[in-house]
Design a protein around this motif. Structure first.
Motif, PDB file in Angstrom:
ATOM      1  N   LEU A 108     -20.990 -18.390 -23.175  1.00  5.06           N
ATOM      2  CA  LEU A 108     -19.705 -19.060 -22.983  1.00  5.06           C
ATOM      3  C   LEU A 108     -18.572 -18.238 -23.569  1.00  5.06           C
ATOM      4  N   HIS A 109     -18.850 -17.547 -24.661  1.00  4.39           N
ATOM      5  CA  HIS A 109     -17.842 -16.743 -25.350  1.00  4.39           C
ATOM      6  C   HIS A 109     -17.331 -15.598 -24.475  1.00  4.39           C
ATOM      7  N   LEU A 110     -18.105 -15.228 -23.445  1.00  6.21           N
ATOM      8  CA  LEU A 110     -17.689 -14.130 -22.571  1.00  6.21           C
ATOM      9  C   LEU A 110     -16.514 -14.503 -21.682  1.00  6.21           C
ATOM     10  N   ILE A 111     -16.387 -15.778 -21.340  1.00  5.79           N
ATOM     11  CA  ILE A 111     -15.387 -16.138 -20.336  1.00  5.79           C
ATOM     12  C   ILE A 111     -14.317 -17.100 -20.843  1.00  5.79           C
ATOM     13  N   VAL A 112     -14.592 -17.840 -21.914  1.00  9.78           N
ATOM     14  CA  VAL A 112     -13.616 -18.814 -22.405  1.00  9.78           C
ATOM     15  C   VAL A 112     -12.606 -18.107 -23.296  1.00  9.78           C
ATOM     16  N   ARG A 113     -11.317 -18.249 -22.982  1.00 11.40           N
ATOM     17  CA  ARG A 113     -10.266 -17.587 -23.751  1.00 11.40           C
ATOM     18  C   ARG A 113      -9.644 -18.497 -24.798  1.00 11.40           C
ATOM     19  N   ASP A 114      -9.923 -19.796 -24.711  1.00 14.57           N
ATOM     20  CA  ASP A 114      -9.357 -20.750 -25.649  1.00 14.57           C
ATOM     21  C   ASP A 114     -10.198 -20.771 -26.926  1.00 14.57           C
ATOM     22  N   SER A 115      -9.653 -20.250 -28.000  1.00 16.81           N
ATOM     23  CA  SER A 115     -10.397 -20.184 -29.259  1.00 16.81           C
ATOM     24  C   SER A 115     -10.700 -21.571 -29.803  1.00 16.81           C
ATOM     25  N   ARG A 116      -9.850 -22.555 -29.511  1.00 11.57           N
ATOM     26  CA  ARG A 116     -10.100 -23.913 -29.993  1.00 11.57           C
ATOM     27  C   ARG A 116     -11.350 -24.497 -29.346  1.00 11.57           C
ATOM     28  N   LEU A 241     -35.183 -19.851 -21.189  1.00  6.56           N
ATOM     29  CA  LEU A 241     -34.777 -18.541 -21.695  1.00  6.56           C
ATOM     30  C   LEU A 241     -34.966 -17.466 -20.630  1.00  6.56           C
ATOM     31  N   LYS A 242     -36.020 -17.576 -19.828  1.00  5.79           N
ATOM     32  CA  LYS A 242     -36.225 -16.606 -18.750  1.00  5.79           C
ATOM     33  C   LYS A 242     -35.149 -16.764 -17.676  1.00  5.79           C
ATOM     34  N   VAL A 243     -34.786 -18.020 -17.404  1.00  2.49           N
ATOM     35  CA  VAL A 243     -33.716 -18.261 -16.440  1.00  2.49           C
ATOM     36  C   VAL A 243     -32.401 -17.677 -16.944  1.00  2.49           C
ATOM     37  N   GLU A 244     -32.197 -17.705 -18.260  1.00  5.82           N
ATOM     38  CA  GLU A 244     -30.976 -17.169 -18.853  1.00  5.82           C
ATOM     39  C   GLU A 244     -30.783 -15.701 -18.485  1.00  5.82           C
ATOM     40  N   PHE A 245     -31.873 -14.958 -18.335  1.00  7.00           N
ATOM     41  CA  PHE A 245     -31.752 -13.557 -17.978  1.00  7.00           C
ATOM     42  C   PHE A 245     -31.246 -13.373 -16.551  1.00  7.00           C
ATOM     43  N   SER A 246     -31.496 -14.343 -15.686  1.00  8.17           N
ATOM     44  CA  SER A 246     -30.939 -14.243 -14.339  1.00  8.17           C
ATOM     45  C   SER A 246     -29.425 -14.357 -14.385  1.00  8.17           C
ATOM     46  N   VAL A 247     -28.912 -15.203 -15.307  1.00  7.11           N
ATOM     47  CA  VAL A 247     -27.463 -15.308 -15.492  1.00  7.11           C
ATOM     48  C   VAL A 247     -26.915 -14.009 -16.062  1.00  7.11           C
ATOM     49  N   LEU A 248     -27.624 -13.441 -17.032  1.00  6.10           N
ATOM     50  CA  LEU A 248     -27.198 -12.170 -17.621  1.00  6.10           C
ATOM     51  C   LEU A 248     -27.143 -11.073 -16.569  1.00  6.10           C
ATOM     52  N   ASN A 249     -28.139 -11.043 -15.683  1.00  4.24           N
ATOM     53  CA  ASN A 249     -28.141 -10.032 -14.623  1.00  4.24           C
ATOM     54  C   ASN A 249     -26.935 -10.193 -13.701  1.00  4.24           C
ATOM     55  N   ILE A 327     -10.906 -11.606 -17.512  1.00  5.06           N
ATOM     56  CA  ILE A 327     -12.357 -11.707 -17.471  1.00  5.06           C
ATOM     57  C   ILE A 327     -12.981 -10.390 -17.056  1.00  5.06           C
ATOM     58  N   ARG A 328     -12.295  -9.650 -16.185  1.00  7.82           N
ATOM     59  CA  ARG A 328     -12.783  -8.338 -15.770  1.00  7.82           C
ATOM     60  C   ARG A 328     -12.907  -7.407 -16.975  1.00  7.82           C
ATOM     61  N   GLU A 329     -11.847  -7.332 -17.779  1.00  6.62           N
ATOM     62  CA  GLU A 329     -11.836  -6.449 -18.944  1.00  6.62           C
ATOM     63  C   GLU A 329     -12.820  -6.915 -20.001  1.00  6.62           C
ATOM     64  N   ARG A 330     -12.864  -8.243 -20.231  1.00  5.08           N
ATOM     65  CA  ARG A 330     -13.750  -8.760 -21.268  1.00  5.08           C
ATOM     66  C   ARG A 330     -15.207  -8.528 -20.906  1.00  5.08           C
ATOM     67  N   LEU A 331     -15.583  -8.774 -19.660  1.00  2.61           N
ATOM     68  CA  LEU A 331     -16.955  -8.546 -19.232  1.00  2.61           C
ATOM     69  C   LEU A 331     -17.307  -7.065 -19.308  1.00  2.61           C
ATOM     70  N   ASP A 332     -16.367  -6.210 -18.946  1.00  3.16           N
ATOM     71  CA  ASP A 332     -16.603  -4.763 -19.053  1.00  3.16           C
ATOM     72  C   ASP A 332     -17.008  -4.388 -20.467  1.00  3.16           C
ATOM     73  N   ARG A 333     -16.249  -4.878 -21.447  1.00  8.45           N
ATOM     74  CA  ARG A 333     -16.496  -4.475 -22.833  1.00  8.45           C
ATOM     75  C   ARG A 333     -17.759  -5.125 -23.393  1.00  8.45           C
ATOM     76  N   GLN A 334     -17.907  -6.456 -23.211  1.00  9.40           N
ATOM     77  CA  GLN A 334     -18.955  -7.150 -23.909  1.00  9.40           C
ATOM     78  C   GLN A 334     -20.308  -7.012 -23.241  1.00  9.40           C
ATOM     79  N   VAL A 335     -20.374  -7.080 -21.908  1.00  9.12           N
ATOM     80  CA  VAL A 335     -21.663  -6.955 -21.238  1.00  9.12           C
ATOM     81  C   VAL A 335     -22.200  -5.535 -21.382  1.00  9.12           C
ATOM     82  N   SER A 336     -21.301  -4.551 -21.365  1.00  9.03           N
ATOM     83  CA  SER A 336     -21.768  -3.165 -21.541  1.00  9.03           C
ATOM     84  C   SER A 336     -22.338  -2.949 -22.932  1.00  9.03           C
ATOM     85  N   ASP A 337     -21.937  -3.751 -23.899  1.00  7.32           N
ATOM     86  CA  ASP A 337     -22.524  -3.668 -25.232  1.00  7.32           C
ATOM     87  C   ASP A 337     -23.866  -4.366 -25.321  1.00  7.32           C
ATOM     88  N   ILE A 338     -24.118  -5.298 -24.380  1.00  3.32           N
ATOM     89  CA  ILE A 338     -25.353  -6.069 -24.408  1.00  3.32           C
ATOM     90  C   ILE A 338     -26.488  -5.294 -23.784  1.00  3.32           C
TER      91      ILE A 338
END
Length: 339
Positions: A108-116, A241-249, A327-338
């Motif tokens: 969720l932290h990858l896409i939600v911009r509202d810190s609250r 947890l295995k299904v979670e990897f399909s989301v990650l992919n 979201i484009r920039e955030r996913l670029d940075r964070q998913v590439s680190d994962i």
């Protein structure tokens, strides 16, 4: 037999028919197999073995082992020391339940911009873990003590409450994820490209599937089949947890497919004078910034550091375009680190 029915299999060992025993063993065997497979997948997928997403995955996966072994020792009376199975089950339960919620929170932290919103979700996870894991474990020790009759009625009620609370918690996190993804990637009134439609469809199907698994666990819990519910839960969480990897992919696919979030952006018809927007085209990079321009007038400058300047572009407001760029920039940075 009357005692077995009254305690729903919580106190005594498994005194069930052979088909039930085989089913319980099958669920535990499936969970152990999925756990081993998940360990291999995690270690071969994550190139950056740090951060909450990685460690919550590890905790949720590792929790399957003590949870399953604890119920094997308990139901088949493989040890005379009654507190050992309880300690193993309690430790494993924290890992698989709260660990799974932290996995969802990390995604969720990858896409939600509202810190609250993020703080509220994290607070909910921590609060539920403290309020429901600790009392449940204390009552479980009481149930397996010589004074089990004092603790059993409260435990049976509280166990159903914590099942419902954790089910609701995961529904809330998944609901926020779906809502935010649809809102950011598919603003109202904007045509959806085929890759984006596939992404949203996949996301919804995955979350509905996970919700259906949680409903079955909840059903077993309220029907009184404690032994089936507990062993089935281990298998369900390993599958989740295995299904979670399909989301990650899919998230990785967004990063690799540069046209999904930006290149396919069309906010409306493009006829001259009657349109509301134009397709963004990559015009190259300059001074560490990616520069995009519309077919019409105006331009967008997206700095790598996250600063965004949006010029007026054929009646397209900053609010319509910026979320997708973010979201484009955030996913670029964070998913590439994962991975």
């Amino acid at each position: 037999m009357a005692e077995q029915e009254s305690d729903a299999g919580v106190v005594a060992g498994a005194d069930s028919s052979l088909p039930i025993l085989i089913t319980m063993c099958a669920f535990l065997a499936l969970s152990f197999y999925n756990m081993l497979e998940l360990i291999v997948i995690i270690l071969t997928t994550f190139k950056s073995r740090c951060g909450l997403y990685f460690w919550s995955f590890i905790a949720a996966t590792a929790g399957i082992l003590p949870y399953g072994i604890g119920f094997l020792l308990k139901f088949f009376t493989l040890t005379s020391i009654r507190w050992i199975p309880v300690a193993l089950v309690g430790t494993g339960l924290v890992g698989i339940v709260t660990g799974q919620s932290l996995v969802l929170y990390s995604r969720l932290h990858l896409i939600v911009r509202d810190s609250r919103t993020l703080r509220w979700v994290l607070t909910m996870i921590i609060f539920d873990a403290i309020v429901f894991h600790i009392p449940t474990m204390i009552m479980a020790f009481g149930v397996d003590s010589p004074h089990s009759e004092r603790f059993l009625p409260v435990f049976l009620i509280y166990d159903k409450i914590q099942l419902t609370v954790f089910f609701t918690q995961e529904c809330i996190i998944s609901g926020i994820y779906i809502y935010t993804t649809v809102r950011l990637l598919a603003p109202a009134g904007e045509p959806i490209s085929r890759p984006l439609r596939h992404l949203l469809t996949h996301l919804i199907i995955v979350n509905v599937f996970v919700l259906a698994l949680d409903v079955t666990v909840l059903g077993f819990g309220f029907s009184g089949y404690y032994q089936i519910q507990t062993t089935f839960k281990a298998a369900v969480y390993s599958v989740k947890l295995k299904v979670e990897f399909s989301v990650l992919n899919r998230l990785v696919g967004i990063v690799k497919n540069k046209n999904l979030a930006l290149g396919d952006f069309i906010s409306g018809p493009s006829e001259e004078g009657g349109g509301t927007g134009r397709r963004l085209e990559n015009l190259g990079e300059s001074d560490g910034s990616r520069v995009f321009g519309s077919v019409g007038s105006g331009s967008t400058v997206v700095a790598r550091g996250g600063f965004i300047r949006m010029d007026y572009m054929n009646n397209v407001s900053k609010e319509d375009v910026a979320p997708r760029v973010v979201i484009r920039e955030r996913l670029d940075r964070q998913v590439s680190d994962i991975v």
